[in-house]
Each structure stands twice: as structure tokens, then as C-alpha cells.
Design an enzyme around this catalytic site. Sequence first.
Site, PDB file in Angstrom:
ATOM      1  N   GLY A  80      19.492  56.474  79.490  1.00  0.00           N
ATOM      2  CA  GLY A  80      19.116  55.945  80.798  1.00  0.00           C
ATOM      3  C   GLY A  80      19.531  56.782  81.988  1.00  0.00           C
ATOM      4  N   SER A  81      19.716  58.097  81.801  1.00  0.00           N
ATOM      5  CA  SER A  81      20.092  58.896  82.975  1.00  0.00           C
ATOM      6  C   SER A  81      18.927  58.985  83.966  1.00  0.00           C
ATOM      7  CB  SER A  81      20.577  60.291  82.558  1.00  0.00           C
ATOM      8  OG  SER A  81      19.525  61.053  82.031  1.00  0.00           O
ATOM      9  N   ASN A  82      17.698  58.991  83.457  1.00  0.00           N
ATOM     10  CA  ASN A  82      16.553  58.989  84.386  1.00  0.00           C
ATOM     11  C   ASN A  82      16.412  57.640  85.081  1.00  0.00           C
ATOM     12  OD1 ASN A  82      14.875  61.595  84.370  1.00  0.00           O
ATOM     13  ND2 ASN A  82      15.425  61.307  82.222  1.00  0.00           N
ATOM     14  N   LYS A 139       2.532  44.977  66.231  1.00  0.00           N
ATOM     15  CA  LYS A 139       2.696  45.763  67.459  1.00  0.00           C
ATOM     16  C   LYS A 139       1.992  45.075  68.631  1.00  0.00           C
ATOM     17  CE  LYS A 139       1.823  50.383  69.275  1.00  0.00           C
ATOM     18  NZ  LYS A 139       2.056  51.766  69.016  1.00  0.00           N
ATOM     19  N   MET A 189      11.081  55.216  73.197  1.00  0.00           N
ATOM     20  CA  MET A 189      10.803  55.888  71.929  1.00  0.00           C
ATOM     21  C   MET A 189       9.674  55.231  71.133  1.00  0.00           C
ATOM     22  SD  MET A 189      12.707  58.336  72.408  1.00  0.00           S
ATOM     23  CE  MET A 189      12.634  59.257  70.876  1.00  0.00           C
ATOM     24  N   ARG A 190       8.672  54.719  71.836  1.00  0.00           N
ATOM     25  CA  ARG A 190       7.523  54.127  71.142  1.00  0.00           C
ATOM     26  C   ARG A 190       6.231  54.569  71.805  1.00  0.00           C
ATOM     27  NH1 ARG A 190       8.959  50.415  67.615  1.00  0.00           N
ATOM     28  NH2 ARG A 190      11.158  49.905  67.794  1.00  0.00           N
ATOM     29  N   LEU A 191       5.204  54.721  70.967  1.00  0.00           N
ATOM     30  CA  LEU A 191       3.881  55.034  71.511  1.00  0.00           C
ATOM     31  C   LEU A 191       3.193  53.732  71.888  1.00  0.00           C
ATOM     32  CD1 LEU A 191       2.242  57.796  69.287  1.00  0.00           C
ATOM     33  CD2 LEU A 191       2.968  57.935  71.682  1.00  0.00           C
ATOM     34  N   ASN A 206       4.964  59.347  82.405  1.00  0.00           N
ATOM     35  CA  ASN A 206       6.025  59.715  81.469  1.00  0.00           C
ATOM     36  C   ASN A 206       6.650  61.025  81.942  1.00  0.00           C
ATOM     37  OD1 ASN A 206       7.574  59.633  79.019  1.00  0.00           O
ATOM     38  ND2 ASN A 206       6.190  61.155  78.139  1.00  0.00           N
ATOM     39  N   HIS A 257       8.523  64.496  80.352  1.00  0.00           N
ATOM     40  CA  HIS A 257       8.741  65.228  79.102  1.00  0.00           C
ATOM     41  C   HIS A 257       9.609  66.462  79.391  1.00  0.00           C
ATOM     42  CE1 HIS A 257       8.062  66.508  75.059  1.00  0.00           C
ATOM     43  NE2 HIS A 257       7.804  67.724  75.502  1.00  0.00           N
TER      44      HIS A 257
HETATM   45  C1  GRF Z   1      14.602  62.678  78.832  1.00  0.00           C
HETATM   46  O1  GRF Z   1      14.967  63.981  78.492  1.00  0.00           O
HETATM   47  C2  GRF Z   1      13.113  62.556  78.959  1.00  0.00           C
HETATM   48  O2  GRF Z   1      12.493  63.741  79.344  1.00  0.00           O
HETATM   49  C3  GRF Z   1      12.683  62.203  77.553  1.00  0.00           C
HETATM   50  O3  GRF Z   1      13.698  61.359  77.067  1.00  0.00           O
HETATM   51  C4  GRF Z   1      14.927  61.698  77.702  1.00  0.00           C
HETATM   52  C5  GRF Z   1      15.525  60.413  78.223  1.00  0.00           C
HETATM   53  O4  GRF Z   1      16.816  60.617  78.709  1.00  0.00           O
HETATM   54  N1  GRF Z   1      11.372  61.597  77.552  1.00  0.00           N
HETATM   55  P1  GRF Z   1      17.566  59.471  79.510  1.00  0.00           P
HETATM   56  O5  GRF Z   1      17.608  58.251  78.577  1.00  0.00           O
HETATM   57  O6  GRF Z   1      16.788  59.192  80.754  1.00  0.00           O
HETATM   58  O7  GRF Z   1      18.938  60.005  79.788  1.00  0.00           O
END
Ligand code: GRF
Length: 221
Positions: A19-21, A73, A98-100, A115, A117
Site C-alpha cells: 500500500g505505498s501507492n 468470480k 493482484m487480480r485481473l 493501473n 505498472h
Molecule cells: C507497485 O510497484 C505497482 O507498480 C504494482 O504493484 C506495486 C504495489 O506496491 N502494480 P504498493 O502496494 O503500492 O507498495
Amino acid sequence: MGVCNEMKTNIAVFASGRGSNFAAIAKAIKSGRIKKANLALLVCDNLNAPVILKAKKFKVKVALVRRDIFPTKNDFEDRIIRYLKENKIGLIVLAGFMRLLSLGFIRVYKNRIINIHPALLPSFKGAEGIKDAFDYGVKITGVTVHFVDGQMDHGPIIMQKEVKIEEKDTLESLEVKIHKVEHKLYPEAINSLIREKLRIKGRRVIISNRQSRKRPQSDLR
Ligand code: GRF
């Protein structure tokens, strides 16, 4: 953009892990770097994810939706959609979810799911973007923010930022550099999505400044 609360766009972040983002987005909204937005909901599919504690710290509502308690799903995604509707969500921000998502789900929030990446798409798609770029030996990698379509790490690109891989870099130091760029680029892209008019033309995302237009235009086309 879409559904607004007192002219604010309600955002839901979807995350499964650290969850750093999520924290970077929460801070950017608090400090005004993302304007006219309200971080209304965290959707999380993992009971033990550290992002849940971060949501509590920022006083953001958590919808914990575990995949294993739903028979299909479809049922799982229907529950999420109900949470999104209840909270009048206008923008979905995937940050390590972590899911499509299914095509049916994506259609409900067409052009309102983005998203991040940790590589320069279309290179190094998938869950190990940082490591794959490092192992390949590229000199430049980076971060991509893109719309979500039915394919993994594929939709039209909103913003990209490069990160140089120096000889002295290790995988760990590269990860630190990538995350630092993510925490700046994602808020910037979200702010631009909310504040400016974006048009998707084929694979291209065209950004034109709303303020320069005579009439405010609020729909993403
Ligand atoms: C990030 O590196 C993002 O690019 C990828 O998953 C990671 C999530 O990191 N999709 P965080 O949980 O936000 O720290």
C-alpha cells in the site's frame, strides 16, 4: 469525471499488499496535489494486507472482499460493484491489486479504471516488472500509468516516466528508485485525469487543458 460529491470525484483504490501507492495518493489528496478528489474507499482482497492499516491511519473506509468466500468470480465482482455504487465511486485506481478484473466489470466502469505498472510498457508486463527489467539488463526502465482494458498491463497509456539503471544499482536499489517515481507519477496522473479533458483515440490518450476551453467538459470520451 464521472460521479462527483460536491464537485469532487470519489476515488476507490484497489490494493492487495503493502500500500505505498495508496499512502502516496492519500497524502497527495490531503496536501492538495490531487485536487477535487475524495479518497472514498479502499477495496482489498487480502485480510493480512498492510494497506488496511494505512487506510485506517488515513481514515479511509475499507471494503474487504475475499475472493474465497464467493462461489464465482462474478459473485465476487458483483459484491465489489455494490460497494462502489454505495460509495458513488467515479474513478478506480489499481495499486498492486493482484487480480485481473473481468471484461464485464471493466465495461461497467469503462475508461474509469487505471493501473500503475513498474516498467515501461509494453516491456516487462506481469507481476515481476522491476526484476524482469533488471535481469534483462536494460539501461532504462520506468513506470507506466495506463487505462485498464481486458488484457493484462495493456490499456492506453496516460503517463510514463523513465528510470535509469546504473552499474552500481542492485535489484533492491532499483526497487527504491521505481517506487519513488511511482509515488510522484500516480498522483500526477490522477490529478490530470480529474482536472483535464482526456480523449482516448485508439491507443493514444490525448490530454488537453480543460481551463483553456470555453465550456467545461466533464466526460471522458
Ligand atoms: C507497485 O510497484 C505497482 O507498480 C504494482 O504493484 C506495486 C504495489 O506496491 N502494480 P504498493 O502496494 O503500492 O507498495
